[in-house]
Design a protein around this motif. Structure first.
Motif, short mmCIF file in Angstrom:
data_model
loop_
_atom_site.label_atom_id
_atom_site.label_comp_id
_atom_site.label_asym_id
_atom_site.label_seq_id
_atom_site.Cartn_x
_atom_site.Cartn_y
_atom_site.Cartn_z
N ASP A 10 -12.04 3.89 -10.16
CA ASP A 10 -10.99 4.27 -11.10
C ASP A 10 -9.65 4.50 -10.42
O ASP A 10 -8.63 4.71 -11.10
N LYS A 11 -9.63 4.45 -9.10
CA LYS A 11 -8.39 4.69 -8.35
C LYS A 11 -7.89 3.43 -7.63
O LYS A 11 -6.87 3.49 -6.93
N LEU A 12 -8.60 2.32 -7.80
CA LEU A 12 -8.19 1.09 -7.11
C LEU A 12 -6.82 0.61 -7.54
O LEU A 12 -6.00 0.18 -6.71
N VAL A 13 -6.55 0.69 -8.84
CA VAL A 13 -5.23 0.27 -9.35
C VAL A 13 -4.14 1.16 -8.76
O VAL A 13 -3.05 0.69 -8.42
N TYR A 14 -4.44 2.44 -8.63
CA TYR A 14 -3.48 3.38 -8.05
C TYR A 14 -3.15 3.00 -6.61
O TYR A 14 -1.99 3.01 -6.20
N ILE A 15 -4.18 2.66 -5.83
CA ILE A 15 -3.95 2.25 -4.44
C ILE A 15 -3.19 0.91 -4.39
O ILE A 15 -2.25 0.75 -3.60
N LEU A 16 -3.58 -0.01 -5.25
CA LEU A 16 -2.94 -1.32 -5.29
C LEU A 16 -1.46 -1.23 -5.61
O LEU A 16 -0.64 -1.99 -5.09
N SER A 17 -1.10 -0.29 -6.47
CA SER A 17 0.30 -0.15 -6.87
C SER A 17 1.18 0.28 -5.70
O SER A 17 2.41 0.15 -5.76
N GLY A 18 0.57 0.78 -4.65
CA GLY A 18 1.33 1.13 -3.45
C GLY A 18 1.92 -0.07 -2.74
O GLY A 18 2.82 0.07 -1.91
N ILE A 19 1.41 -1.27 -3.07
CA ILE A 19 1.94 -2.50 -2.48
C ILE A 19 3.43 -2.64 -2.80
O ILE A 19 4.22 -3.12 -1.98
N ILE A 20 3.82 -2.21 -4.00
CA ILE A 20 5.22 -2.33 -4.42
C ILE A 20 6.12 -1.55 -3.48
O ILE A 20 7.13 -2.06 -2.97
N ASP A 21 5.76 -0.29 -3.22
CA ASP A 21 6.55 0.54 -2.32
C ASP A 21 6.53 -0.01 -0.90
O ASP A 21 7.55 -0.01 -0.20
N THR A 22 5.37 -0.48 -0.47
CA THR A 22 5.25 -1.01 0.89
C THR A 22 6.12 -2.25 1.09
O THR A 22 6.85 -2.36 2.07
N MET A 23 6.06 -3.19 0.14
CA MET A 23 6.84 -4.41 0.25
C MET A 23 8.34 -4.14 0.09
O MET A 23 9.17 -4.73 0.79
N GLN A 24 8.68 -3.25 -0.84
CA GLN A 24 10.09 -2.89 -1.02
C GLN A 24 10.65 -2.30 0.26
O GLN A 24 11.75 -2.68 0.71
N PHE A 25 9.92 -1.40 0.85
CA PHE A 25 10.35 -0.77 2.09
C PHE A 25 10.49 -1.80 3.20
O PHE A 25 11.48 -1.81 3.95
N THR A 26 9.50 -2.68 3.33
CA THR A 26 9.51 -3.68 4.40
C THR A 26 10.68 -4.64 4.27
O THR A 26 11.38 -4.93 5.24
N LEU A 27 10.92 -5.14 3.06
CA LEU A 27 11.99 -6.10 2.85
C LEU A 27 13.37 -5.48 3.08
O LEU A 27 14.23 -6.09 3.72
N LEU A 28 13.56 -4.26 2.59
CA LEU A 28 14.84 -3.58 2.81
C LEU A 28 15.07 -3.32 4.30
O LEU A 28 16.18 -3.54 4.82
N SER A 29 14.04 -2.86 4.98
CA SER A 29 14.16 -2.58 6.41
C SER A 29 14.42 -3.85 7.20
O SER A 29 15.21 -3.86 8.16
N ALA A 30 13.76 -4.95 6.80
CA ALA A 30 13.95 -6.22 7.49
C ALA A 30 15.38 -6.72 7.31
O ALA A 30 15.99 -7.24 8.26
#
Length: 219
Positions: A10-30
């Motif tokens: 029941d928490k897999l979607v919650y963990i998966l949604s963290g991809i948005i923050d991770t990718m946003q952070f990575t692209l901005l930092s890059a």
């Protein structure tokens, strides 16, 4: 004692949604790292000794201190010194971007210096302004040579982005730890987080290789 992913289903979607923050952070930092690195590289190959000295000093500072120290220093010291509360994501982008710029500058500098000197001499002989020469002639050729190194730097940013979880950014790792604390199990959610990071790295690598092939065909 076996694995039981049903406990976190029941928490897999919650963990998966963290991809948005991770990718946003990575692209901005890059982006910050690439632009800052390009500027530092141009300064390092210039004839302005004071600016060159500052650029070298900047690089030595960020290459000589731990990234986690830079991250926490920016996140906690800016409010103390300025009275301005910076968001965890903003602090992470600043810290990772500035750190990446230090490493990227050396890569870009080496790429520019590797371009045949005849290209620069021909451009000068034709009266092409320095700025236009660098943007239209030298830098595109250097980019093709340093692209693999830039991809590696971006992949390192993606993996190291897990560090921002220590200041509260709800990235993949942070969400996995939250789920682990709620469910009192750690292996399953962290295994899911590791798989997500692996998939993101593989996807990013494949996209970068495709882009590199397109650049090579454009020669």
């Amino acid at each position: 004692m076996g694995l039981d992913f049903s406990r976190i289903s029941d928490k897999l979607v919650y963990i998966l949604s963290g991809i948005i923050d991770t990718m946003q952070f990575t692209l901005l930092s890059a982006c910050v790292g690439f632009l800052g690195g390009a500027l530092l590289a141009l300064i390092k190959i210039s004839d302005n000794r004071p600016l060159k000295g500052l650029a070298v000093f900047y690089t030595s500072i960020f290459r000589g201190t731990p990234l986690i120290l830079q991250l926490t220093l920016i996140y906690f010291s800016i409010p103390q010194l300025t009275g301005y509360d910076i968001s965890p994501l903003g602090a992470g982008v600043i810290a990772f971007g500035l750190n990446s710029a230090a490493y990227t500058s050396e890569t870009i500098r080496a790429g520019i210096l590797a371009v045949d000197k005849g290209q620069r001499e021909a451009a000068i002989a034709l009266g092409i302004p320095y700025r236009k020469m660098m943007i239209d002639i030298i830098f595109p050729q250097a980019l093709k040579n340093i692209l693999p190194a830039l991809v590696n730097e971006s992949i390192n940013l993606l993996k190291d982005s897990a560090l921002v979880s220590v200041i509260g950014v709800t990235d993949v790792l942070r969400r996995a730890n939250i789920v682990a604390a709620e469910k009192f199990i750690y292996f399953e959610p962290l295994l899911v987080a590791g798989l997500l990071y692996y998939v993101m790295v593989i996807g990013f690598t494949a996209a970068a290789r495709r882009f590199e092939r397109r650049l090579r065909r454009s020669d």
